[in-house]
Design a protein around this motif. Structure first.
Motif, PDB file in Angstrom:
ATOM      1  N   UNK A 321       0.835  -1.209   0.000  1.00 25.71           N
ATOM      2  CA  UNK A 321       0.000   0.000   0.000  1.00 25.71           C
ATOM      3  C   UNK A 321       0.872   1.263   0.000  1.00 25.71           C
ATOM      4  N   UNK A 322       2.181   1.033  -0.271  1.00 29.94           N
ATOM      5  CA  UNK A 322       3.097   2.169  -0.419  1.00 29.94           C
ATOM      6  C   UNK A 322       3.505   2.842   0.873  1.00 29.94           C
ATOM      7  N   UNK A 323       3.508   2.088   1.977  1.00 28.65           N
ATOM      8  CA  UNK A 323       3.915   2.669   3.270  1.00 28.65           C
ATOM      9  C   UNK A 323       5.117   1.897   3.813  1.00 28.65           C
ATOM     10  N   UNK A 324       5.810   2.491   4.777  1.00 24.68           N
ATOM     11  CA  UNK A 324       6.961   1.809   5.389  1.00 24.68           C
ATOM     12  C   UNK A 324       6.631   1.503   6.846  1.00 24.68           C
ATOM     13  N   UNK A 325       7.467   0.648   7.453  1.00 23.24           N
ATOM     14  CA  UNK A 325       7.277   0.298   8.864  1.00 23.24           C
ATOM     15  C   UNK A 325       7.390   1.558   9.732  1.00 23.24           C
ATOM     16  N   UNK A 326       8.322   2.445   9.350  1.00 22.01           N
ATOM     17  CA  UNK A 326       8.523   3.692  10.119  1.00 22.01           C
ATOM     18  C   UNK A 326       7.230   4.519  10.147  1.00 22.01           C
ATOM     19  N   UNK A 327       6.596   4.652   8.941  1.00 21.01           N
ATOM     20  CA  UNK A 327       5.356   5.442   8.848  1.00 21.01           C
ATOM     21  C   UNK A 327       4.245   4.797   9.682  1.00 21.01           C
ATOM     22  N   UNK A 328       4.193   3.470   9.621  1.00 19.80           N
ATOM     23  CA  UNK A 328       3.170   2.738  10.388  1.00 19.80           C
ATOM     24  C   UNK A 328       3.366   2.965  11.881  1.00 19.80           C
ATOM     25  N   UNK A 329       4.633   2.873  12.332  1.00 20.49           N
ATOM     26  CA  UNK A 329       4.933   3.057  13.758  1.00 20.49           C
ATOM     27  C   UNK A 329       4.553   4.467  14.201  1.00 20.49           C
ATOM     28  N   UNK A 331       2.264   6.416  12.819  1.00 21.21           N
ATOM     29  CA  UNK A 331       0.799   6.542  12.818  1.00 21.21           C
ATOM     30  C   UNK A 331       0.196   5.869  14.053  1.00 21.21           C
ATOM     31  N   UNK A 332       0.773   4.729  14.453  1.00 20.58           N
ATOM     32  CA  UNK A 332       0.238   3.974  15.598  1.00 20.58           C
ATOM     33  C   UNK A 332       0.803   4.478  16.933  1.00 20.58           C
ATOM     34  N   UNK A 333       1.766   5.397  16.827  1.00 19.73           N
ATOM     35  CA  UNK A 333       2.468   5.916  18.012  1.00 19.73           C
ATOM     36  C   UNK A 333       3.065   4.782  18.853  1.00 19.73           C
ATOM     37  N   UNK A 334       3.791   3.890  18.150  1.00 18.53           N
ATOM     38  CA  UNK A 334       4.431   2.758  18.832  1.00 18.53           C
ATOM     39  C   UNK A 334       5.890   2.695  18.432  1.00 18.53           C
ATOM     40  N   UNK A 335       6.708   2.070  19.288  1.00 15.09           N
ATOM     41  CA  UNK A 335       8.113   1.853  18.933  1.00 15.09           C
ATOM     42  C   UNK A 335       8.225   0.453  18.332  1.00 15.09           C
ATOM     43  N   UNK A 336       9.357   0.221  17.645  1.00 14.22           N
ATOM     44  CA  UNK A 336       9.560  -1.107  17.052  1.00 14.22           C
ATOM     45  C   UNK A 336       9.621  -2.171  18.150  1.00 14.22           C
ATOM     46  N   UNK A 337      10.171  -1.804  19.319  1.00 15.36           N
ATOM     47  CA  UNK A 337      10.240  -2.760  20.447  1.00 15.36           C
ATOM     48  C   UNK A 337       8.830  -3.189  20.865  1.00 15.36           C
ATOM     49  N   UNK A 338       7.897  -2.203  20.901  1.00 16.06           N
ATOM     50  CA  UNK A 338       6.514  -2.544  21.297  1.00 16.06           C
ATOM     51  C   UNK A 338       5.884  -3.515  20.294  1.00 16.06           C
ATOM     52  N   UNK A 339       6.129  -3.246  18.996  1.00 20.81           N
ATOM     53  CA  UNK A 339       5.585  -4.133  17.949  1.00 20.81           C
ATOM     54  C   UNK A 339       6.186  -5.530  18.113  1.00 20.81           C
ATOM     55  N   UNK A 340       7.514  -5.594  18.338  1.00 24.89           N
ATOM     56  CA  UNK A 340       8.180  -6.894  18.518  1.00 24.89           C
ATOM     57  C   UNK A 340       7.592  -7.645  19.710  1.00 24.89           C
ATOM     58  N   UNK A 341       7.334  -6.899  20.801  1.00 19.76           N
ATOM     59  CA  UNK A 341       6.756  -7.528  22.003  1.00 19.76           C
ATOM     60  C   UNK A 341       5.360  -8.069  21.688  1.00 19.76           C
ATOM     61  N   UNK A 342       4.556  -7.258  20.987  1.00 18.21           N
ATOM     62  CA  UNK A 342       3.194  -7.704  20.633  1.00 18.21           C
ATOM     63  C   UNK A 342       3.244  -8.938  19.739  1.00 18.21           C
ATOM     64  N   UNK A 343       4.129  -8.901  18.729  1.00 17.73           N
ATOM     65  CA  UNK A 343       4.250 -10.051  17.812  1.00 17.73           C
ATOM     66  C   UNK A 343       4.721 -11.291  18.560  1.00 17.73           C
ATOM     67  N   UNK A 344       5.667 -11.101  19.512  1.00 22.10           N
ATOM     68  CA  UNK A 344       6.192 -12.240  20.275  1.00 22.10           C
ATOM     69  C   UNK A 344       5.090 -12.849  21.139  1.00 22.10           C
ATOM     70  N   UNK A 345       4.287 -11.985  21.776  1.00 19.68           N
ATOM     71  CA  UNK A 345       3.175 -12.502  22.606  1.00 19.68           C
ATOM     72  C   UNK A 345       2.193 -13.293  21.756  1.00 19.68           C
ATOM     73  N   UNK A 346       1.808 -12.726  20.604  1.00 19.82           N
ATOM     74  CA  UNK A 346       0.835 -13.388  19.724  1.00 19.82           C
ATOM     75  C   UNK A 346       1.407 -14.695  19.178  1.00 19.82           C
ATOM     76  N   UNK A 347       2.676 -14.664  18.756  1.00 17.90           N
ATOM     77  CA  UNK A 347       3.306 -15.862  18.191  1.00 17.90           C
ATOM     78  C   UNK A 347       3.441 -16.951  19.255  1.00 17.90           C
ATOM     79  N   UNK A 348       3.816 -16.555  20.477  1.00 20.44           N
ATOM     80  CA  UNK A 348       3.970 -17.517  21.578  1.00 20.44           C
ATOM     81  C   UNK A 348       2.648 -18.228  21.825  1.00 20.44           C
ATOM     82  N   UNK A 349       1.575 -17.442  21.901  1.00 19.67           N
ATOM     83  CA  UNK A 349       0.241 -18.023  22.145  1.00 19.67           C
ATOM     84  C   UNK A 349      -0.150 -18.949  20.993  1.00 19.67           C
TER      85      UNK A 349
END
Length: 450
Positions: A321-329, A331-349
């Motif tokens: 959709x022509x966006x980058x991870x930086x732009x997404x972060x 827009x969501x007001x999140x850091x890459x660490x927060x995204x990694x933590x969320x992905x790790x929690x979801x993946x673990x479950x």
């Protein structure tokens, strides 16, 4: 080959493997053959270069390295079979000792399927929200339908919010026309904020034939960031007329003869959607309880791979959709660490649920028929907009057909769990899965027809 296995944790083992040099010779011969095909040595035909010439030209070390790279996976496989290790994911290999003519010694650390004690499913109880449908929810649906069948009627009065105005626009910066800044006879909903900032405010109160100018800041093009003077002329003002809410409207907007029948149908649809939500809520809660009760551990390597693939999928989707991870972060007001933590929690479950269902499928010897597997392939191919055979061939090429098979098997195991647990709603009524399944199937078939 000799091998030993050491348990590092409930989900990881280390294999220590020793391969006598004599057992490496078939791999070594193959390495010489393959390198002979690739090198060109004057005076020798391709593929006929003797090994001593290859040693001089390419180096004995390169050949040994190639032979070892081929021998390692085969020997890991043999050790896994010998010790009956249920491996998951990719092994981490470390060569501990290897010299020309001596035994190859290496270790392979790999995640394994943990031993899981399955809990008693009949003790699992979940509570889902009670099914309540408010008249206002039906009204909301009716309102949406009315909007879809609204008509526009020209009025001899000034424009108000909600009207549609046919307008001409011309933008200039310091008297110079802005490229692409003119438009004639466009229809614009007053108050919708769909066009230029400042336009909606000046349109209110203008009648057909009136003109005015306003200042707006341009966002794109050669004059981006500059103020532009925009002249606007109103050609016509139309008001939106919603159809009368009566039986005639029901006949116009649906296959029903009366408004009452239409409302009943909308109520049924809302009910079905909420029932499907109940199934999903019950499933998620039941799995959470079971995974916790069985104390399913999550293998680190598998979770790490899963997080990587989820993150890559996220980046790919953003790029489409022509966006980058930086732009997404941002827009969501999140850091890459927060995204990694969320992905790790979801993946673990997710990994814990998969392990539980795999253990259950094994314990109950769940089988998947060709028909069931085929049905899933057809369903996924439709979602991907591909022909089933083409989709299946792609799965085989990428080596993921087995994963789809595993998904179907886990789905069957999950269905058998859901039949044994107790589901009640927040009002204390028992929720029957049979009734809900019929609804889900109907939705499923309905989706296929469209």
């Amino acid at each position: 080959m000799k091998s030993t296995v050491e348990t590092l944790s409930p989900t990881r083992v280390r294999l220590a493997i020793e391969v006598p040099f004599v057992e490496l010779e078939p791999s070594l011969r193959k390495a010489y053959r393959e390198i002979a095909q690739q090198v060109t040595v004057p005076g020798f035909r391709k593929g006929k270069v003797p090994s001593n010439v290859i040693d001089q030209r390419v180096g004995r070390g390169t050949v040994l390295n190639e032979a070892v790279q081929e021998a390692i996976p085969e020997n890991i496989l043999a050790a896994v079979r010998e010790h009956d290790v249920k491996t998951l994911g990719r092994p981490d290999v470390e060569i501990t000792e290897f010299n020309d003519g001596d035994a190859l010694k290496f270790t392979a650390e790999v995640d394994v399927r943990p031993e899981i004690a399955l809990p008693d499913f009949t003790t699992v109880e979940v509570t889902v929200d009670e099914l309540k449908i408010d008249d206002s929810e039906v009204d909301e649906q009716v309102k949406g339908l009315r909007e879809r069948f609204a008509t526009l009627k020209t009025v001899e009065r000034a424009a108000q919010d909600g009207d549609y105005a046919q307008i001409d626009l011309a933008a200039t910066v310091n008297g110079e026309e802005v490229p692409g800044g003119s438009a004639t006879n466009i229809s614009h909903e007053v108050g919708s904020k769909q066009l230029l900032p400042g336009l909606d405010e000046v349109l209110v109160g203008l009648s057909a034939g009136d003109s005015t100018t306003f200042v707006t800041q341009l966002v794109g093009g050669d004059f981006a960031g500059q103020d532009a003077d925009v002249a606007v002329t109103v050609r016509t003002v139309k008001e939106k007329e919603l159809p009368e809410l009566d039986d005639e409207f029901a006949q116009l907007a649906s296959e029903f003869d009366t408004l009452e029948q239409l409302r009943d149908d909308l109520r049924d649809r809302i009910t079905r959607n909420k029932q499907v939500e109940q199934i999903y809520a019950a499933r998620d809660k039941a799995l959470k309880q079971l995974v916790d009760a069985a104390e399913v551990p999550a293998p680190e390597g598998v979770v790490r791979d899963e997080v990587e693939s989820r993150k890559q999928a996220m980046v790919d989707q953003l790029e489409r959709i022509g966006a980058s991870l930086e732009e997404y972060l941002a827009a969501e007001e999140k850091t890459e660490e927060q995204i990694d933590t969320e992905l790790t929690e979801a993946a673990t479950e997710g990994v814990r649920v998969q392990l539980l269902l795999d253990t259950l499928a094994d314990a109950e010897e769940v089988q998947v028929s060709d028909d069931e597997f085929g049905h899933e392939i057809v369903h996924r191919a439709q979602r991907a907009g591909m022909a089933p055979q083409q989709y299946y061939d792609q799965l085989v090429r990428s080596g993921t057909a087995g994963a789809v098979f595993g998904d179907v098997r886990r789905g069957k195991a999950l269905a058998s769990v859901m039949d044994r647990i107790k589901i009640t709603d927040s009002a204390g009524n028992a929720v029957s899965l049979d009734a809900l399944r019929a609804v889900a199937d109907e939705e499923h078939n309905h989706a296929h027809e469209h």
